[in-house]
Design an enzyme around this catalytic site. Structure first.
Site, PDB file in Angstrom:
ATOM      1  N   ASP A 612      31.087  34.014  42.829  1.00 55.71           N
ATOM      2  CA  ASP A 612      31.427  34.714  41.583  1.00 55.71           C
ATOM      3  C   ASP A 612      31.555  33.765  40.403  1.00 55.71           C
ATOM      4  O   ASP A 612      32.198  32.715  40.498  1.00 55.71           O
ATOM      5  CB  ASP A 612      32.747  35.463  41.749  1.00 55.71           C
ATOM      6  CG  ASP A 612      32.613  36.671  42.653  1.00 55.71           C
ATOM      7  OD1 ASP A 612      31.473  37.108  42.876  1.00 55.71           O
ATOM      8  OD2 ASP A 612      33.642  37.168  43.131  1.00 55.71           O
ATOM      9  N   HIS A 654      28.935  37.547  40.565  1.00 52.30           N
ATOM     10  CA  HIS A 654      29.568  38.623  39.816  1.00 52.30           C
ATOM     11  C   HIS A 654      29.996  38.112  38.450  1.00 52.30           C
ATOM     12  O   HIS A 654      30.484  36.990  38.318  1.00 52.30           O
ATOM     13  CB  HIS A 654      30.788  39.162  40.566  1.00 52.30           C
ATOM     14  CG  HIS A 654      31.541  40.193  39.773  1.00 52.30           C
ATOM     15  ND1 HIS A 654      31.020  41.440  39.508  1.00 52.30           N
ATOM     16  CD2 HIS A 654      32.750  40.149  39.160  1.00 52.30           C
ATOM     17  CE1 HIS A 654      31.883  42.115  38.771  1.00 52.30           C
ATOM     18  NE2 HIS A 654      32.941  41.362  38.554  1.00 52.30           N
ATOM     19  N   HIS A 707      40.359  48.417  36.789  1.00 50.57           N
ATOM     20  CA  HIS A 707      41.646  48.186  36.142  1.00 50.57           C
ATOM     21  C   HIS A 707      42.432  49.478  35.962  1.00 50.57           C
ATOM     22  O   HIS A 707      43.570  49.458  35.517  1.00 50.57           O
ATOM     23  CB  HIS A 707      41.446  47.524  34.772  1.00 50.57           C
ATOM     24  CG  HIS A 707      40.809  46.175  34.855  1.00 50.57           C
ATOM     25  ND1 HIS A 707      39.525  45.934  34.441  1.00 50.57           N
ATOM     26  CD2 HIS A 707      41.275  45.003  35.340  1.00 50.57           C
ATOM     27  CE1 HIS A 707      39.236  44.663  34.651  1.00 50.57           C
ATOM     28  NE2 HIS A 707      40.275  44.080  35.192  1.00 50.57           N
ATOM     29  N   CYS A 739      34.637  45.366  39.604  1.00 49.68           N
ATOM     30  CA  CYS A 739      35.215  44.088  40.015  1.00 49.68           C
ATOM     31  C   CYS A 739      35.957  44.311  41.331  1.00 49.68           C
ATOM     32  O   CYS A 739      35.795  45.350  41.978  1.00 49.68           O
ATOM     33  CB  CYS A 739      36.147  43.570  38.910  1.00 49.68           C
ATOM     34  SG  CYS A 739      36.508  41.798  39.015  1.00 49.68           S
TER      35      CYS A 739
END
Length: 768
Positions: A612, A654, A707, A739
């Site tokens: 990542d 990522h 989130h 994520c």
């Protein structure tokens, strides 16, 4: 007489009191009144801490329950219509914009987050359209100032400037003009800033700090006329308020032409990042009465300031201003919110190591010491002597190095940066090996870090359970995670990372060259805090770090298991780096350690690895002239870490919050087999960049916002996939979240992933 000031301070509380109160409020365990009580206590405690260190000027208005940009948007009524008309109370509306809201028939997504300039702090992006109606929606800046003033502090309010605020904004989805630029609304917004300045003056504020870090960008020249008209209007409307125009994170360069004739009472410059600009700035303002605030103490790192060197810069500035020390303020380079609160909370670091560091509280003391020394060198002589001994001890330590690590970096060859075959060849080999369907589904790596996981980790660290007991617990967790993914019918699995405390800290603890703190928390966003490791010497890998857990996870499933690593540039950018050697050298040392790990993962039977790099964009210098050099070593570091394996190994990466327009060629040059990107709130604008550049490899645009607790419907994610397939080749698309899922509950992420997998299966049938 020179005064001292800091531009801001951490908001979290010495024991993360604000985090605990926020999460209790969100869980409906405490009331809004109880939350605000904690906030008030922490603001007043912050002011007391800053003053106790001898600082003259106390900043107010920089405290936030979530994000100062969101606070500013709320103050000036930059609230998108769907939130404003939701029927929620003001505080719930605020948090709905920050983290979404899905309760009592109200379903709102969170607004977009981006990185704050080149830091790891996230801000909420203001959304505007042509007919956005500004007004003073609240008087938080005035209330915060009055609170501090009534408590007896010499306070200076802090405002995010209007041009920076709108330059950081974006056009809302319902903007009529596809080319609408939020900055065009500055003339409409400026009168409300002027009105606020008047109210601050009426409340007793002599100075107001107005932050305009947009002046660090090359293209700030296009805002020159706006700066002139806005700041002239401030001077006319609020003539009794002295404006300190504040810049940080870099150098003004030619942008000094924008501000040198503005009717401002003071200018703050970052002398930590760009000490060379002192000459230019003092020359431009020498004949004026403008006060120059010198940011001599870093607001971004944790190393002690070399006070002797900083004092020489301050004395040089005073001399250039005709010897008038009253025209100088000694300050932190930026807000101290990017640093931990105090070294007093660190009980386990060796004294000789702790002596290298200075956190926010100690940096306040450094600022005060420099101001005192500038007024009267003898008054600070003892403190300067103690500091000089500390600096020398650190410099002596820095002369140590690991010859093997240095030699390995020096011997990196061009072929070390390339996979054995080009992507089309690798793709065919990997397709046969992995046997994946159209729109293969996966996650970004982490699954919920439950209370039980944290408790077991704490018990192990305290010696209350054995290594064998802890590893058995982790195996059970991994087995559960694998079974849940198989039940959800995900295509490429992960082990869930229960053994990891943080995606950078975990690796730092297993690599030589890092040291760690107990309580050096730094805000990333909202109630999300991280403890960045500190790089103190050459970095190397003494033994494998992740192979044990990935290999176990692969042994209990027939599906492909993806190894999970944090990339070299992200480990560097999310650590506090050394300042005695270049970031490039540090990044390549980390990359070589990760290269060994990737090779070992393949030897252990792992079929895919994700390295990542969510921080690669935030490390991009603010000045374009420095981009090429940074991107060259950043890309080389990633390729160095991933190029030691066979063509059959699928390598992924990522990225979060990335402005791909600015670095698309470098994203292509990474040559990852697949990349996943944060995209749930970005719509199609990011995907069109990949379309226009004909991105050659595979990509997984995020389908839902991790989130937020909100669970998008299957239909919503299906439509996103259909839209993606209309922009990019469907054969190149993966389905995944934005994520990792560590901050979510199991109920939330299982519901989100179930809808995602169903959406992907439906898209396969309809678009095959």
């Amino acid at each position: 007489m020179a005064q001292s000031a800091v531009l801001g301070f951490p908001r979290i509380g010495p024991q993360r009191e604000v985090k605990k109160a926020l999460e209790a409020f969100w869980a409906q365990k405490i009331s809004a009144e109880e939350l605000q009580k904690v906030a008030t206590e922490q603001r007043l405690a912050t002011y007391a801490t800053i003053k106790s260190q001898g600082v003259d000027i106390i900043p107010t208005g920089s405290f936030s329950l979530y994000d100062h940009v969101l606070d500013t948007s709320n103050t000036f009524n930059i609230i998108p219509e769907k939130y404003a008309k939701s029927g929620l109370n003001p505080l719930d509306t605020y948090f709905a914009m920050a983290r979404g809201h899905q309760r009592n028939g109200v379903d709102l997504p969170a607004t977009e987050m981006q990185k704050w300039f080149d830091s790891n702090y996230h801000y909420l992006v203001p959304e505007l359209k042509e007919d956005t109606e500004f007004k003073l929606n609240n008087l938080k800046p005035v209330d915060d100032f009055v609170e501090a003033k009534n408590a007896g502090y010499n306070a200076r309010p802090v405002l995010l400037g209007p041009i920076t605020l709108l330059a950081l904004g974006k056009a809302s989805d319902d903007a009529k003009d596809p080319n609408f630029d939020p900055v065009s609304l500055v003339p409409k917004l400026a009168p409300y800033y002027a009105e606020l300045l008047v109210k601050l003056g009426e409340a007793g504020a002599e100075w107001v700090q107005v932050d305009e870090p947009v002046l660090m960008f090359d293209d700030a020249q296009k805002y020159a006329a706006l700066f002139k008209s806005v700041y002239e209007s401030f001077a006319q409307t609020a003539p009794n308020v002295k404006v300190l125009l504040t810049t940080y994170f870099g150098r003004l360069d030619s942008n000094i032409e924008i501000i040198k004739d503005l009717p401002i009472a003071g200018l703050h410059i970052d002398c930590d990042r760009a000490p060379e600009q002192i000459d230019q700035v003092t020359a431009a303002f020498a004949s004026k009465k403008t006060v120059i605030s010198l940011g001599l103490v870093s607001g971004r790192n944790i190393w002690k300031t070399d006070l002797s060197a900083a004092l020489k810069l301050a004395q040089k500035a005073v001399a250039a201003l005709g010897g008038d020390a009253s025209r100088v303020i000694i300050a932190s380079s930026s807000s101290l919110q990017h640093t931990p609160i105090t070294i007093a909370n660190e009980k386990k670091l060796a004294p000789e190591v702790l002596d290298w560091f200075s956190f926010a509280t100690e940096k306040c003391g450094e600022v005060a010491t420099l101001a005192s020394a500038l007024r009267d060198p003898q008054s600070a002589a003892e403190r300067l002597e103690v500091n000089a001994k500390s600096i020398k001890a650190r410099r002596d330590f820095e002369t140590n190095s690991d010859p093997a690590v240095r030699e390995r970096v020096a011997n990196i060859k061009p072929e070390d940066l390339k996979r054995k075959s080009p992507f089309p060849v690798r793709r065919e080999i990997q397709r046969q090996r992995l046997n994946l369907p159209l729109f293969p589904t996966t996650t970004i790596g982490s699954f919920p870090q439950t209370k039980e996981i944290r408790q077991y980790r704490a018990r192990f660290n305290k010696g209350e359970i054995t290594q064998e007991e802890y590893e058995k617990f982790l195996e059970d967790e991994i087995k559960m995670v694998v079974e849940k993914q198989e039940a959800l019918n995900l295509d490429v699995l992960v082990h869930g990372e229960p053994e990891r405390n943080d995606m950078v800290q975990y690796f730092g603890e297993l690599l030589d060259g890092f040291v760690f703190t107990q309580n050096a928390w730094v805000q990333s966003f909202g109630s999300r805090y991280v403890r960045p490791p500190v790089i103190v010497s050459d970095v190397s890998r003494p033994k494998p770090m992740t192979v044990r857990w990935s290999a176990y996870a692969q042994s209990i499933t027939k599906k492909a298991m993806k190894g999970m690593l944090t990339g070299p540039v992200t480990i560097l950018n999310w650590s506090f780096p050394r300042v005695d050697v270049s970031r490039e050298i540090q990044s390549k040392q980390i990359a070589l350690a990760l290269r060994d790990e990737v090779v070992d993962l393949e030897k252990a039977g792992i079929l895919a690895v994700q390295v990542d790099e969510p921080a690669i964009r935030e490390g991009l210098p603010l000045r374009r002239s420095e981009w090429d050099a940074y991107l060259k070593w950043a890309v080389d570091s990633f390729r160095l870490s991933t190029s030691g394996v066979s063509d059959a190994m699928n390598t992924a990466s990522h990225f979060c919050y990335s402005d791909f327009n600015s670095m698309m060629n470098s994203i292509i040059d990474l040559d990852a087999d697949m990349i996943s990107i944060e995209n749930a709130k970005a719509g199609s604008k990011v995907l069109k960049v990949f379309q226009s550049t004909q991105y050659p490899n595979e990509i997984g645009p995020g389908l839902f916002d991790i989130h937020s607790a909100r669970v998008p419907s299957e239909e919503e994610m299906y439509q996103k996939l259909v839209n993606m397939a209309s922009i990019l080749p469907k054969e190149a698309l993966w389905a995944n979240p934005d994520c990792g899922l560590k901050t979510r509950t199991w109920a939330e992420c299982e519901a989100q992933l179930k809808n995602m997998v169903n959406a992907a299966e439906r898209a396969r049938k309809d678009l095959a």
